[in-house]
Enzyme design. Structure first.
Site, PDB file in Angstrom:
ATOM      1  N   TYR A   1      53.072  27.817  37.148  1.00 22.18           N
ATOM      2  CA  TYR A   1      52.105  26.731  37.065  1.00 22.18           C
ATOM      3  C   TYR A   1      52.876  25.419  37.190  1.00 22.18           C
ATOM      4  O   TYR A   1      53.867  25.210  36.484  1.00 22.18           O
ATOM      5  CB  TYR A   1      51.357  26.758  35.724  1.00 22.18           C
ATOM      6  CG  TYR A   1      50.361  27.879  35.593  1.00 22.18           C
ATOM      7  CD1 TYR A   1      49.235  27.938  36.402  1.00 22.18           C
ATOM      8  CD2 TYR A   1      50.541  28.885  34.641  1.00 22.18           C
ATOM      9  CE1 TYR A   1      48.313  28.963  36.283  1.00 22.18           C
ATOM     10  CE2 TYR A   1      49.623  29.918  34.513  1.00 22.18           C
ATOM     11  CZ  TYR A   1      48.515  29.951  35.331  1.00 22.18           C
ATOM     12  OH  TYR A   1      47.609  30.970  35.211  1.00 22.18           O
TER      13      TYR A   1
ATOM     14  N   ASP B   1      27.080  19.982  34.889  1.00 22.49           N
ATOM     15  CA  ASP B   1      27.809  20.231  36.127  1.00 22.49           C
ATOM     16  C   ASP B   1      27.027  19.594  37.267  1.00 22.49           C
ATOM     17  O   ASP B   1      25.826  19.319  37.127  1.00 22.49           O
ATOM     18  CB  ASP B   1      27.982  21.732  36.366  1.00 22.49           C
ATOM     19  CG  ASP B   1      29.144  22.047  37.310  1.00 22.49           C
ATOM     20  OD1 ASP B   1      30.210  22.469  36.809  1.00 22.49           O
ATOM     21  OD2 ASP B   1      29.002  21.876  38.526  1.00 22.49           O
TER      22      ASP B   1
ATOM     23  N   ASP C   1      46.055  18.993  31.554  1.00 20.53           N
ATOM     24  CA  ASP C   1      47.263  19.304  32.315  1.00 20.53           C
ATOM     25  C   ASP C   1      47.212  18.758  33.739  1.00 20.53           C
ATOM     26  O   ASP C   1      48.232  18.681  34.422  1.00 20.53           O
ATOM     27  CB  ASP C   1      47.550  20.815  32.330  1.00 20.53           C
ATOM     28  CG  ASP C   1      46.386  21.654  32.809  1.00 20.53           C
ATOM     29  OD1 ASP C   1      45.378  21.081  33.274  1.00 20.53           O
ATOM     30  OD2 ASP C   1      46.462  22.896  32.712  1.00 20.53           O
TER      31      ASP C   1
ATOM     32  N   ALA D   1      41.305  19.969  30.783  1.00 19.87           N
ATOM     33  CA  ALA D   1      41.778  19.386  32.040  1.00 19.87           C
ATOM     34  C   ALA D   1      42.983  18.470  31.851  1.00 19.87           C
ATOM     35  O   ALA D   1      43.463  17.881  32.820  1.00 19.87           O
ATOM     36  CB  ALA D   1      40.643  18.609  32.715  1.00 19.87           C
TER      37      ALA D   1
ATOM     38  N   HIS E   1      50.996  21.999  38.240  1.00 15.72           N
ATOM     39  CA  HIS E   1      50.120  20.865  37.890  1.00 15.72           C
ATOM     40  C   HIS E   1      50.810  19.537  38.218  1.00 15.72           C
ATOM     41  O   HIS E   1      51.072  18.707  37.344  1.00 15.72           O
ATOM     42  CB  HIS E   1      49.720  20.929  36.417  1.00 15.72           C
ATOM     43  CG  HIS E   1      48.929  22.147  36.063  1.00 15.72           C
ATOM     44  ND1 HIS E   1      47.654  22.383  36.520  1.00 15.72           N
ATOM     45  CD2 HIS E   1      49.258  23.236  35.295  1.00 15.72           C
ATOM     46  CE1 HIS E   1      47.217  23.541  36.054  1.00 15.72           C
ATOM     47  NE2 HIS E   1      48.171  24.076  35.328  1.00 15.72           N
TER      48      HIS E   1
ATOM     49  N   SER F   1      25.260  16.662  35.900  1.00 16.31           N
ATOM     50  CA  SER F   1      26.320  15.779  35.424  1.00 16.31           C
ATOM     51  C   SER F   1      26.275  14.437  36.153  1.00 16.31           C
ATOM     52  O   SER F   1      26.548  14.345  37.350  1.00 16.31           O
ATOM     53  CB  SER F   1      27.685  16.440  35.636  1.00 16.31           C
ATOM     54  OG  SER F   1      28.713  15.613  35.122  1.00 16.31           O
TER      55      SER F   1
ATOM     56  N   VAL G   1      46.385  19.631  24.014  1.00 15.66           N
ATOM     57  CA  VAL G   1      47.459  20.589  24.293  1.00 15.66           C
ATOM     58  C   VAL G   1      47.373  21.046  25.752  1.00 15.66           C
ATOM     59  O   VAL G   1      46.340  21.561  26.192  1.00 15.66           O
ATOM     60  CB  VAL G   1      47.383  21.796  23.341  1.00 15.66           C
ATOM     61  CG1 VAL G   1      48.409  22.858  23.718  1.00 15.66           C
ATOM     62  CG2 VAL G   1      47.604  21.337  21.895  1.00 15.66           C
TER      63      VAL G   1
ATOM     64  N   LEU H   1      37.717  20.702  36.970  1.00  9.34           N
ATOM     65  CA  LEU H   1      38.867  21.027  37.814  1.00  9.34           C
ATOM     66  C   LEU H   1      38.600  20.634  39.257  1.00  9.34           C
ATOM     67  O   LEU H   1      37.543  20.949  39.808  1.00  9.34           O
ATOM     68  CB  LEU H   1      39.169  22.533  37.762  1.00  9.34           C
ATOM     69  CG  LEU H   1      40.244  23.022  38.746  1.00  9.34           C
ATOM     70  CD1 LEU H   1      41.622  22.540  38.303  1.00  9.34           C
ATOM     71  CD2 LEU H   1      40.210  24.529  38.884  1.00  9.34           C
TER      72      LEU H   1
ATOM     73  N   ASN I   1      49.145  23.364  27.264  1.00  7.05           N
ATOM     74  CA  ASN I   1      49.422  24.792  27.497  1.00  7.05           C
ATOM     75  C   ASN I   1      48.745  25.631  26.417  1.00  7.05           C
ATOM     76  O   ASN I   1      49.370  26.424  25.724  1.00  7.05           O
ATOM     77  CB  ASN I   1      50.930  25.059  27.542  1.00  7.05           C
ATOM     78  CG  ASN I   1      51.660  24.649  26.266  1.00  7.05           C
ATOM     79  OD1 ASN I   1      51.242  23.724  25.577  1.00  7.05           O
ATOM     80  ND2 ASN I   1      52.755  25.316  25.965  1.00  7.05           N
TER      81      ASN I   1
ATOM     82  N   ARG J   1      54.941  32.204  25.957  1.00  5.51           N
ATOM     83  CA  ARG J   1      54.641  33.188  27.001  1.00  5.51           C
ATOM     84  C   ARG J   1      55.898  33.504  27.808  1.00  5.51           C
ATOM     85  O   ARG J   1      56.899  32.790  27.737  1.00  5.51           O
ATOM     86  CB  ARG J   1      53.550  32.650  27.934  1.00  5.51           C
ATOM     87  CG  ARG J   1      52.180  32.565  27.310  1.00  5.51           C
ATOM     88  CD  ARG J   1      51.182  31.849  28.222  1.00  5.51           C
ATOM     89  NE  ARG J   1      51.456  30.418  28.325  1.00  5.51           N
ATOM     90  CZ  ARG J   1      50.760  29.576  29.072  1.00  5.51           C
ATOM     91  NH1 ARG J   1      49.756  30.020  29.805  1.00  5.51           N
ATOM     92  NH2 ARG J   1      51.074  28.287  29.107  1.00  5.51           N
TER      93      ARG J   1
ATOM     94  N   LYS K   1      55.343  27.885  32.819  1.00  2.00           N
ATOM     95  CA  LYS K   1      55.079  26.451  32.883  1.00  2.00           C
ATOM     96  C   LYS K   1      56.087  25.759  33.787  1.00  2.00           C
ATOM     97  O   LYS K   1      57.150  26.288  34.102  1.00  2.00           O
ATOM     98  CB  LYS K   1      55.133  25.832  31.477  1.00  2.00           C
ATOM     99  CG  LYS K   1      53.970  26.254  30.588  1.00  2.00           C
ATOM    100  CD  LYS K   1      52.623  25.866  31.177  1.00  2.00           C
ATOM    101  CE  LYS K   1      52.400  24.371  31.199  1.00  2.00           C
ATOM    102  NZ  LYS K   1      51.071  24.011  31.777  1.00  2.00           N
TER     103      LYS K   1
ATOM    104  N   GLU L   1      48.304  27.633  40.287  1.00  2.00           N
ATOM    105  CA  GLU L   1      46.950  27.066  40.180  1.00  2.00           C
ATOM    106  C   GLU L   1      46.335  26.687  41.517  1.00  2.00           C
ATOM    107  O   GLU L   1      45.128  26.414  41.574  1.00  2.00           O
ATOM    108  CB  GLU L   1      46.947  25.854  39.238  1.00  2.00           C
ATOM    109  CG  GLU L   1      47.592  24.599  39.778  1.00  2.00           C
ATOM    110  CD  GLU L   1      49.097  24.538  39.550  1.00  2.00           C
ATOM    111  OE1 GLU L   1      49.684  23.481  39.831  1.00  2.00           O
ATOM    112  OE2 GLU L   1      49.678  25.548  39.087  1.00  2.00           O
TER     113      GLU L   1
END
Length: 370
Positions: A93, A197, A269, A267, A95, A219, A297, A239, A299, A15, A74, A117
């Site tokens: 981003y 949830d 990241d 989640a 994180h 949840s 992964v 999140l 990203n 990206r 990133k 974020e």
């Protein structure tokens, strides 16, 4: 204002932080845009596309070294730490909750680090995280379906099933943006889907939206333990803004999953909500634990960089223009949503969740803006 757009160097990241259209919007307002050569190649943008709208093509040293505001997708990696400088603004981003090393590098550089974020509107929405969460949620099911193939280590399950053969079972933890988009994809595949949830209003909305085609569950540890045993594909979609998510699926629960089932934890990241997950890359995306395929992964939207770059710039450009037009401190003071994006500034951690995650004390933003 000078805006720098370096090429992303994280492995597999294709990206770019600004489209040519975004560059044109900045140059039309009198700002200088410095784009590192080949920065847009992975997203299908050529250097000439940027040059035609008035951007200057430069080296990485210039994109970082001359810019007042650096735009990235990133977080910086170790090779970029030395390029950061005091009084510069980094908009990307970040994180930071699971990344104390990066947090301390940002502090040492005395850079102003504003995280996409954690930009948050008064209604609680996250406008700069949403587009990538939409992409990641949809990819979670697409990639999960791929790795369920036997040749990729999966159970050999077709999520849709065929006449006479039942569909695969998909479990989604979290009914936010990622979870809803994963849900849409799983339902489109024809899978047997459950979503969990703690927000009953969200579960009611899902029940209305999908008219009973989806199993909604509150949840808690008991319900999670029950559903993960049935899952062919488990999607982590939890999140907590700026902070590590809770671990909802323990190692013991993973050990009870079916051999060849697949976990995709979006989640990851922020640290992940599955105990056995760890970050992986697009070049080496999976590993096995207890016979379960783990896809970590960090990203995921980089897998579809052209779509992701357009979606990201659509969301970030108004904030980029504000930073360039007003100056960083002026833009932050004028916009409470952007102010919540400030994670680190001038050597201090500003965002409370980031400070808590790395064991530091947060400095109120008001002290910085004086």
């Amino acid at each position: 204002m000078i805006v720098g757009v370096p090429r992303e160097v994280k492995p597999g990241e294709q990206r770019v932080a600004l489209t040519p259209a975004g560059a044109q919007a900045l140059t039309e307002r009198g700002h200088r845009v410095l784009v590192e050569r080949a920065a847009g190649g992975g997203s299908g943008f050529q250097d000439d596309d940027y040059a035609k709208v008035g951007a200057m093509l430069v080296t990485a040293d210039d994109a970082w070294g001359e810019a007042d505001v650096v735009l990235k997708v990133k977080e910086p990696v170790s090779e970029e730490y030395g390029r950061m400088r005091a009084q510069q603004v980094l908009f990307t981003y970040l994180h930071l909750a699971p990344a104390p090393g990066l947090t301390r590098a940002l502090m040492a550089a005395r850079i102003g680090a504003v995280a996409y974020e954690t930009v948050q509107r008064s209604d609680g929405s996250l406008p700069l995280l949403t587009p990538m969460s939409e992409v990641a949620g949809r990819l979670a099911v697409q990639e999960g379906a791929f790795y369920l193939g036997r040749a990729r280590g999966g159970r050999g399950i077709l999520l849709s099933g065929v006449p006479g053969v039942p569909p695969g079972n998909v479990v989604i933890l979290g009914a936010g943006t990622v979870g809803i988009n994963a849900l849409r994809m799983a339902v489109a595949y024809g899978a047997d889907v459950s979503i969990l949830d703690v927000n009953l209003d969200r579960l009611r909305h899902i029940d209305d939206l999908f008219r009973g085609r989806v199993v909604t569950l509150y949840s808690n540890s008991y319900n999670i333990a029950q559903v993960v045993q049935r899952a062919d594909l488990l999607v982590g979609a939890v999140l907590i803004t700026g902070a590590r998510p809770p671990v909802l699926v323990t190692e013991a629960m993973v050990a009870q999953m079916k051999e060849g089932s697949v976990i995709v934890d979006v989640a990851v990241d922020q640290g992940g909500c599955i105990a056995t997950i760890r970050p992986t890359t697009l070049l080496a995306p999976t590993y096995l634990v207890s016979g379960v395929v783990h896809y970590g992964v960090a990203n995921m939207p980089a897998l579809v960089p052209r779509t992701s770059t357009f979606a990201l710039t659509n969301a970030t450009l108004p904030y980029v223009l504000a930073l360039a037009d007003r100056g960083a401190l002026g833009a932050i003071a004028a916009d409470p949503a952007l102010a919540l994006g400030v994670n680190v500034w001038g050597g201090a951690i500003v965002h409370p969740a980031v400070a808590q995650a790395v064991g530091e004390t947060a400095t109120p933003l008001g002290e910085i803006l004086r």
